[in-house]
Design a protein around this motif. Structure first.
Motif, PDB file in Angstrom:
ATOM      1  N   VAL A 166       0.846  -1.202   0.000  1.00 34.79           N
ATOM      2  CA  VAL A 166       0.000   0.000   0.000  1.00 34.79           C
ATOM      3  C   VAL A 166       0.877   1.247   0.000  1.00 34.79           C
ATOM      4  CG1 VAL A 166      -1.677   1.342   1.331  1.00 34.79           C
ATOM      5  CG2 VAL A 166      -1.960  -1.121   1.112  1.00 34.79           C
ATOM      6  N   PHE A 167       1.913   1.256   0.855  1.00 38.39           N
ATOM      7  CA  PHE A 167       2.790   2.433   0.945  1.00 38.39           C
ATOM      8  C   PHE A 167       3.481   2.728  -0.384  1.00 38.39           C
ATOM      9  CE2 PHE A 167       3.351   1.486   5.697  1.00 38.39           C
ATOM     10  CZ  PHE A 167       2.350   2.371   6.039  1.00 38.39           C
TER      11      PHE A 167
ATOM     12  N   TRP B  88      -5.838   5.263   2.229  1.00 39.43           N
ATOM     13  CA  TRP B  88      -4.789   4.274   1.962  1.00 39.43           C
ATOM     14  C   TRP B  88      -3.607   4.363   2.920  1.00 39.43           C
ATOM     15  CZ3 TRP B  88      -4.427   4.398  -4.114  1.00 39.43           C
ATOM     16  CH2 TRP B  88      -5.662   4.025  -4.651  1.00 39.43           C
ATOM     17  N   PRO B  89      -3.062   5.547   3.194  1.00 43.27           N
ATOM     18  CA  PRO B  89      -1.929   5.584   4.140  1.00 43.27           C
ATOM     19  C   PRO B  89      -2.313   5.087   5.534  1.00 43.27           C
ATOM     20  CG  PRO B  89      -2.127   7.673   2.977  1.00 43.27           C
ATOM     21  CD  PRO B  89      -3.327   6.857   2.628  1.00 43.27           C
ATOM     22  N   TRP B  90      -3.546   5.374   5.953  1.00 40.65           N
ATOM     23  CA  TRP B  90      -4.001   4.919   7.266  1.00 40.65           C
ATOM     24  C   TRP B  90      -4.171   3.407   7.294  1.00 40.65           C
ATOM     25  CZ3 TRP B  90      -3.230   8.322  10.796  1.00 40.65           C
ATOM     26  CH2 TRP B  90      -3.303   9.674  10.488  1.00 40.65           C
ATOM     27  N   LEU B  91      -4.665   2.858   6.210  1.00 38.10           N
ATOM     28  CA  LEU B  91      -4.821   1.403   6.137  1.00 38.10           C
ATOM     29  C   LEU B  91      -3.458   0.712   6.154  1.00 38.10           C
ATOM     30  CD1 LEU B  91      -7.675   1.199   3.471  1.00 38.10           C
ATOM     31  CD2 LEU B  91      -7.872   0.946   5.954  1.00 38.10           C
TER      32      LEU B  91
ATOM     33  N   TYR C 128      -9.228  -6.123  11.073  1.00 42.45           N
ATOM     34  CA  TYR C 128      -8.897  -5.370   9.860  1.00 42.45           C
ATOM     35  C   TYR C 128      -9.214  -6.209   8.615  1.00 42.45           C
ATOM     36  CZ  TYR C 128      -6.279  -3.021   6.232  1.00 42.45           C
ATOM     37  OH  TYR C 128      -5.943  -2.407   5.064  1.00 42.45           O
ATOM     38  N   PHE C 129      -8.725  -7.435   8.600  1.00 46.71           N
ATOM     39  CA  PHE C 129      -8.925  -8.258   7.410  1.00 46.71           C
ATOM     40  C   PHE C 129     -10.381  -8.712   7.262  1.00 46.71           C
ATOM     41  CE2 PHE C 129      -4.217  -8.822   7.814  1.00 46.71           C
ATOM     42  CZ  PHE C 129      -3.909  -8.163   6.633  1.00 46.71           C
ATOM     43  N   LEU C 130     -11.106  -8.847   8.352  1.00 46.04           N
ATOM     44  CA  LEU C 130     -12.548  -9.115   8.235  1.00 46.04           C
ATOM     45  C   LEU C 130     -13.257  -7.901   7.645  1.00 46.04           C
ATOM     46  CD1 LEU C 130     -13.369 -11.107  11.490  1.00 46.04           C
ATOM     47  CD2 LEU C 130     -13.172 -11.966   9.150  1.00 46.04           C
ATOM     48  N   GLY C 131     -12.809  -6.708   8.027  1.00 47.45           N
ATOM     49  CA  GLY C 131     -13.339  -5.495   7.406  1.00 47.45           C
ATOM     50  C   GLY C 131     -13.030  -5.444   5.922  1.00 47.45           C
TER      51      GLY C 131
END
Length: 113
Positions: free
Chosen positions: A23-24, A44-47, A78-81
């Motif tokens: 992502v970064f 995206w940066p927060w994720l 997080y991954f369930l989200g």
């Protein structure tokens, strides 16, 4: 602490760290689906930071178990989200990807008990 637990925990941390780095560095295979799912670019940066913090927490949990448990729970949520996001976008063929990343983290939590 068993060898299996350490290996699975390190694997989960490496996978979450790789996902954060993708992502970064705006890897196309990661950011294109995020855009297709409708995830705002400002998120995206927060994720990525959440995944990186989870990866670091898993590794820290090898020395301070409560940190690892909290990081593991956070990453699984997080991954369930991410699964929910993929389902809402109706990209059903992409559901296995976040589950693949969640699996070693969940296994680490199970092995830790």
């Amino acid at each position: 602490m068993s060898t299996t637990y350490v290996v699975v925990t390190v694997l989960g941390a490496v996978m979450a760290g790789f996902s954060a780095a993708s992502v970064f560095f705006h890897a196309e295979w990661t950011v294109k689906p995020l855009a297709d799912y409708g995830v705002p670019r400002a998120w995206w940066p927060w994720l990525g930071a959440a995944k990186a913090a989870g990866a670091a927490g898993l590794l820290a949990g090898l020395f301070v178990p409560v940190v690892g448990v909290l990081a593991g729970i956070g990453l699984v949520l997080y991954f369930l989200g991410a699964v929910v996001t993929v389902l809402r976008a109706r990209w059903f063929s992409h559901v296995p990807f976040p589950l693949l990343y969640a699996a070693p983290v969940a296994a680490s939590l199970v092995l830790g008990f």
